[in-house]
Scaffold this active site. Structure first.
Site, PDB file in Angstrom:
ATOM      1  N   HIS A 271     -14.808  75.323  20.818  1.00 50.72           N
ATOM      2  CA  HIS A 271     -15.894  74.470  20.339  1.00 50.72           C
ATOM      3  C   HIS A 271     -17.141  75.255  19.940  1.00 50.72           C
ATOM      4  CE1 HIS A 271     -13.814  70.995  22.666  1.00 50.72           C
ATOM      5  NE2 HIS A 271     -13.314  71.155  21.446  1.00 50.72           N
TER       6      HIS A 271
ATOM      7  N   HIS B 104      -4.723  67.397  15.281  1.00 51.36           N
ATOM      8  CA  HIS B 104      -4.278  67.010  16.631  1.00 51.36           C
ATOM      9  C   HIS B 104      -5.527  66.674  17.444  1.00 51.36           C
ATOM     10  CE1 HIS B 104      -0.944  69.410  15.007  1.00 51.36           C
ATOM     11  NE2 HIS B 104      -0.163  68.791  15.871  1.00 51.36           N
TER      12      HIS B 104
ATOM     13  N   SER C  91     -13.138  67.963  20.193  1.00 55.82           N
ATOM     14  CA  SER C  91     -13.501  68.436  18.856  1.00 55.82           C
ATOM     15  C   SER C  91     -13.811  67.303  17.879  1.00 55.82           C
ATOM     16  CB  SER C  91     -12.403  69.355  18.295  1.00 55.82           C
ATOM     17  OG  SER C  91     -11.140  68.721  18.306  1.00 55.82           O
TER      18      SER C  91
ATOM     19  N   GLU D  52      -4.127  61.691  15.306  1.00 57.06           N
ATOM     20  CA  GLU D  52      -3.619  61.774  16.678  1.00 57.06           C
ATOM     21  C   GLU D  52      -2.308  61.006  16.768  1.00 57.06           C
ATOM     22  OE1 GLU D  52      -2.454  62.194  20.295  1.00 57.06           O
ATOM     23  OE2 GLU D  52      -4.128  63.382  19.499  1.00 57.06           O
TER      24      GLU D  52
ATOM     25  N   GLY E 151       0.134  65.052  12.616  1.00 58.32           N
ATOM     26  CA  GLY E 151      -0.924  65.904  12.078  1.00 58.32           C
ATOM     27  C   GLY E 151      -0.432  66.895  11.055  1.00 58.32           C
TER      28      GLY E 151
ATOM     29  N   ASP F  47      -4.832  72.284  15.918  1.00 57.04           N
ATOM     30  CA  ASP F  47      -4.971  72.562  17.350  1.00 57.04           C
ATOM     31  C   ASP F  47      -3.921  71.785  18.140  1.00 57.04           C
ATOM     32  OD1 ASP F  47      -5.952  73.187  19.882  1.00 57.04           O
ATOM     33  OD2 ASP F  47      -7.503  71.641  19.815  1.00 57.04           O
TER      34      ASP F  47
END
Length: 281
Positions: free
Chosen positions: A18, A41, A101, A119, A145, A165
């Site tokens: 982050h 993701h 995020s 998601e 994703g 991610d």
């Protein structure tokens, strides 16, 4: 897939990821034109660090718990600390929440920027939709994703960032992220991509690096932070990001923040920061 990020929310890998995410978005916002952000993701958006699931491993105490004790910080680290420690995020009465995020990006980006958050798990996607409700320009998609790379790239804005991610729950996830990066850059060659990966004992990371070096891609920057030696068998030793098409001089500019973070996150000084070109321009 049974992975839920709440078990690891706010750990040292989240802190590392982050810090870099907000620094990349900051560089993109230095130009006035609208930008596009895709999170493949995304997760649920907010994580209760005092929930039963989060307390099972207490990973956040060695992550954001340590980071919030940093008194003096360089600009990129201060930006992150401010984003996760305002009264709106932290309440000492009933809950202690950590933003994932998608929430960090949604709060940081401008009203004219466009955000797509993907998601796969229905419950997590529903929670994410609630977490971002009221924010214009945000679309929450319950789906795959990796498939979203075909659907949304190239974006009409032609500038922005894609965060890849995944949970690395399956044995072939390293292969999937490599294919995803190759696909994404084939559709959007000048796009900025950030691919997160875990650094553990084993050769998966080295194989990924070697394969990308032989892929023909250019301008791939490694930004890694480790809190244990590379040969430690304890589990997650470090956190890595491969950044495609990074901002100019980003390797030099992000270094102070990550060195400061490492000093706080590594209890005995083990591990370190590695910022180097996997493939130069």
């Amino acid at each position: 897939m049974n992975y839920r990020h709440v078990f690891h929310a706010g750990n040292f890998a989240d802190v590392h990821k982050h810090i870099v995410l907000l620094a990349l978005l900051d560089r993109l916002k230095r130009k006035p034109k609208p930008l596009f952000y895709l999170d493949t993701h995304a997760g649920r958006g907010w994580y209760d660090l005092l929930s039963h699931d989060a307390l099972r491993g207490n990973e956040w105490q060695d992550g954001i718990g340590r980071a919030l004790r940093i008194a003096r910080a360089s600009p990129d680290l201060r930006r992150y600390l401010d984003a996760v420690s305002s009264p709106e995020e932290i309440s000492a009465i009933t809950t202690q929440r950590y933003p994932g995020s998608p929430v960090l990006a949604a709060r940081d980006l401008r009203p004219g920027d466009r955000i797509v958050l993907v998601e796969k798990q229905i419950a997590e996607a529903q929670a994410l939709e609630q977490a971002t409700r009221g924010r214009r320009g945000v679309s929450v998609v319950c789906g795959d994703g990796y498939a979203a790379l075909k659907t949304y790239l190239p974006p009409r804005e032609n500038r922005g960032l894609v965060l890849i991610d995944p949970p690395y729950e399956s044995e072939n996830e390293f292969t999937q992220v490599e294919k995803a990066l190759l696909l994404g850059l084939s559709r959007w060659p000048n796009g900025m991509f950030a691919v997160w990966y875990p650094i553990k004992l084993g050769r998966e990371t080295q194989r990924l690096h070697l394969s990308l070096q032989n892929s023909g891609l250019r301008k791939l920057l490694l930004v890694e932070l480790s809190v244990r030696p590379a040969d430690s068998p304890l589990g997650l030793n470090g956190s890595g990001l491969i950044i495609a098409n990074p901002p100019w001089q980003f390797d030099e500019e992000i270094a102070p923040a990550l060195r400061e973070a490492h000093a706080a996150l590594s209890e005995d000084g083990a591990g370190g920061v590695n910022i180097s070109w996997l493939v130069p321009e």
